[in-house]
Scaffold this active site. Structure first.
Site, PDB file in Angstrom:
ATOM      1  N   ASN A   6       0.829  -1.183  -0.102  1.00  0.00           N
ATOM      2  CA  ASN A   6      -0.181   0.089   0.066  1.00  0.00           C
ATOM      3  C   ASN A   6       0.786   1.052  -0.125  1.00  0.00           C
ATOM      4  OD1 ASN A   6      -2.235  -1.603   0.270  1.00  0.00           O
ATOM      5  ND2 ASN A   6      -1.685  -1.696   2.698  1.00  0.00           N
ATOM      6  N   HIS A  53     -13.989  -1.382   5.910  1.00  0.00           N
ATOM      7  CA  HIS A  53     -13.037  -1.958   6.451  1.00  0.00           C
ATOM      8  C   HIS A  53     -13.136  -2.623   7.798  1.00  0.00           C
ATOM      9  CE1 HIS A  53      -8.772  -2.053   8.065  1.00  0.00           C
ATOM     10  NE2 HIS A  53      -8.283  -2.536   6.791  1.00  0.00           N
ATOM     11  N   GLU A  58     -15.937   4.716   3.073  1.00  0.00           N
ATOM     12  CA  GLU A  58     -14.584   4.942   2.568  1.00  0.00           C
ATOM     13  C   GLU A  58     -14.688   5.756   1.548  1.00  0.00           C
ATOM     14  OE1 GLU A  58     -12.444   1.013   2.351  1.00  0.00           O
ATOM     15  OE2 GLU A  58     -13.236   0.195   4.039  1.00  0.00           O
ATOM     16  N   SER A 103     -10.961  -0.622  -0.105  1.00  0.00           N
ATOM     17  CA  SER A 103      -9.384  -1.392   0.147  1.00  0.00           C
ATOM     18  C   SER A 103      -9.453  -2.609  -0.721  1.00  0.00           C
ATOM     19  CB  SER A 103      -9.369  -1.726   1.655  1.00  0.00           C
ATOM     20  OG  SER A 103     -10.185  -2.233   2.049  1.00  0.00           O
ATOM     21  N   ASP A 161     -13.319   7.265   5.519  1.00  0.00           N
ATOM     22  CA  ASP A 161     -12.170   6.686   5.928  1.00  0.00           C
ATOM     23  C   ASP A 161     -11.556   6.703   4.775  1.00  0.00           C
ATOM     24  OD1 ASP A 161     -10.123   4.939   6.107  1.00  0.00           O
ATOM     25  OD2 ASP A 161     -10.963   3.357   7.135  1.00  0.00           O
ATOM     26  N   HIS A 200      -7.087   4.776   1.685  1.00  0.00           N
ATOM     27  CA  HIS A 200      -6.427   4.775   0.463  1.00  0.00           C
ATOM     28  C   HIS A 200      -6.592   5.800  -0.546  1.00  0.00           C
ATOM     29  CE1 HIS A 200      -5.762   0.452   1.070  1.00  0.00           C
ATOM     30  NE2 HIS A 200      -7.066   0.506   1.801  1.00  0.00           N
ATOM     31  N   LYS A 245       0.073   4.048   4.822  1.00  0.00           N
ATOM     32  CA  LYS A 245      -0.164   3.515   3.324  1.00  0.00           C
ATOM     33  C   LYS A 245       0.755   4.570   2.279  1.00  0.00           C
ATOM     34  CE  LYS A 245      -3.626   0.486   4.476  1.00  0.00           C
ATOM     35  NZ  LYS A 245      -5.024   0.269   4.913  1.00  0.00           N
TER      36      LYS A 245
HETATM   37  C1  PLP Z   1      -5.425  -0.191   6.014  1.00  0.00           C
HETATM   38  C2  PLP Z   1      -6.737   0.411   6.458  1.00  0.00           C
HETATM   39  C3  PLP Z   1      -6.879   0.715   7.982  1.00  0.00           C
HETATM   40  C4  PLP Z   1      -5.851   0.637   8.811  1.00  0.00           C
HETATM   41  O1  PLP Z   1      -4.909   1.472   8.814  1.00  0.00           O
HETATM   42  P1  PLP Z   1      -3.443   1.017   9.152  1.00  0.00           P
HETATM   43  O2  PLP Z   1      -2.881   2.368   9.564  1.00  0.00           O
HETATM   44  O3  PLP Z   1      -2.802   0.052   8.405  1.00  0.00           O
HETATM   45  O4  PLP Z   1      -3.982   0.219  10.835  1.00  0.00           O
HETATM   46  C5  PLP Z   1      -8.174   1.517   7.959  1.00  0.00           C
HETATM   47  N1  PLP Z   1      -9.184   1.681   6.961  1.00  0.00           N
HETATM   48  C6  PLP Z   1      -8.978   1.075   5.830  1.00  0.00           C
HETATM   49  C7  PLP Z   1      -9.888   1.371   4.919  1.00  0.00           C
HETATM   50  C8  PLP Z   1      -7.658   0.544   5.633  1.00  0.00           C
HETATM   51  O5  PLP Z   1      -7.559  -0.067   4.264  1.00  0.00           O
END
Ligand code: PLP
Length: 385
Positions: A44, A130, A177, A181, A206, A209, A240
């Site tokens: 990522n 997620h 989101e 993801s 969220d 990404h 990421k």
């Molecule tokens: C990876 C991810 C998270 C968590 O983030 P980390 O910093 O890896 O713990 C939260 N929400 C989504 C949509 C993700 O893909």
């Protein structure tokens, strides 16, 4: 509950047992592991910042200045200047009053949701949200309903329903989101924002990404679409595109003040190492500057090439190639691995049953020939099944 050996045997039988791949090299677009050297289409680290020489140097200098650990939680003596500076910078990029960082995006989600909603409230969440959001929702003990993925009709009928039964002071929170993801597609944010306004709901978005990858300065998809002012709670990760580790919320000052007092994963966990917080600021400088623009452009070119060769929509750096059964997805991933390509099989429970897939993730530092080879190898596999 079945015994541990029984559970493991069951996973094995269902082709759902996962294993760790030990890398003998830093993670980058090429990696070295027991299977030999592989081109990595699984990380990522979209902009390749995890290995950026300038950031490695910044991290070394910050470690000399601040040490390797923060020593305690933020509310005790673990709140160092780099944490505060980073939070100011995040708020400025997100154009919110304030921001708060956590040790990971996961910790951000599971700390924030229970701090903002409780058993009397209702959450409407996208079906493909997620795991960290789902766990945060469960911990909040709020009632929740999922709406079909990106389905505005379903969301508005759930909102209508909720409105009809709404109690005084009951909070209504939409959780989704920006870039999904496992599917790489975008939420219809303009429409969701209009719905949330019409029903006086809150919106938690969220951008795990989206942050770093979309918007002029990498601020995210909400900024690209011009709806950022209507998002009540922006969730992001530093793990990421930012290339480091950590998560954050950007929101109004009062929301942040409440999180400082109520988010258990913030309060009861040691603060991230200050050198990480310092390095994240330099990473954000890169993301919002010319290097970020250049890397986003490279990523776009790779994405367009992959979309054209694989004949599929590619809305982001995440490109799913749907195969259905876990067996087929594993066979595909194995066959690609034999050709030096790491393109993981994603299976239940990460994705719904019977929607196992290959997940090709692009990185700005991939070359056009690397992407071309990967797409050709995938097409080759598809043509033989
Ligand atoms: C990876 C991810 C998270 C968590 O983030 P980390 O910093 O890896 O713990 C939260 N929400 C989504 C949509 C993700 O893909």
């Amino acid at each position: 509950m079945p015994s541990i050996p029984e559970q493991l045997a069951e996973l094995e039988k269902l082709k759902l047992k996962r294993q760790l791949i030990e890398l003998n090299s830093p993670q980058s677009t090429t990696i070295d592991c027991a299977a030999g050297p592989l081109i990595n289409f699984a990380s990522n680290d979209y902009l390749g910042l995890s290995q950026e020489p300038e950031l490695i140097a910044a991290h070394q200098a910050a470690t000399r200045q601040w040490g390797v650990g923060s020593g305690s939680s933020r509310l005790i003596t673990g709140s160092l200047r780099p944490h505060h500076q980073l939070e100011e910078q995040l708020a400025s990029i997100k154009q919110t009053q304030a921001a708060l960082t956590f040790t990971s995006g996961f910790a951000t989600a599971i700390g924030t949701l229970p701090a903002l909603v409780g058993p009397r409230d209702l959450i409407l969440v996208d079906k493909l949200a997620h795991a960290s959001l789902i766990d945060g929702i469960k911990l909040s003990r709020a009632k929740f309903r999922s709406f079909r993925h990106n389905d505005l009709d379903h969301l508005s009928s759930l909102l209508q329903n909720a409105q009809a039964k709404r109690q005084p002071n009951q909070r209504l929170l939409i959780v989704t989101e920006s870039v999904f993801s496992m599917d790489g597609d975008h939420a219809p944010l303009r429409e969701i924002v209009a719905l949330k306004a019409a029903y006086d709901a809150w919106l938690l978005l969220d951008e795990a990404h989206g942050f770093g990858c979309f918007g002029n300065n990498g601020a995210g998809l909400a900024h690209q679409l011009g709806v950022h002012q209507q998002i009540d709670i922006h969730l992001g990760t530093l793990s990421k595109a930012v290339g480091l580790a950590g998560g954050f919320i950007a929101a109004d000052r009062q929301v942040i003040d409440l999180l400082i007092n109520r988010a258990r994963s913030f309060i009861y966990s040691t603060a991230p190492p200050p050198a990480i917080a310092h390095t994240a600021q330099r990473a954000l400088d890169l993301i919002t500057g010319p290097l970020g623009t250049k890397r986003r452009h490279q990523l776009d070119q790779l994405r367009q090439l992959a979309a054209q060769l694989l004949n599929c929509p590619a809305a982001s750096a995440i490109i799913p190639i749907l195969l259905g059964s876990s067996e087929t997805a594993i066979a595909a991933s194995q066959s690609l691995r034999n050709q030096g390509l790491l393109i993981p099989a994603i299976r239940y429970p990460t994705v719904p049953q019977n929607s196992a897939r290959l997940r090709l993730t692009l990185n700005a530092n991939h070359t056009l020939p690397q992407v071309k080879n990967a797409a050709q190898a995938i097409n080759q596999f598809l043509s033989t099944t």
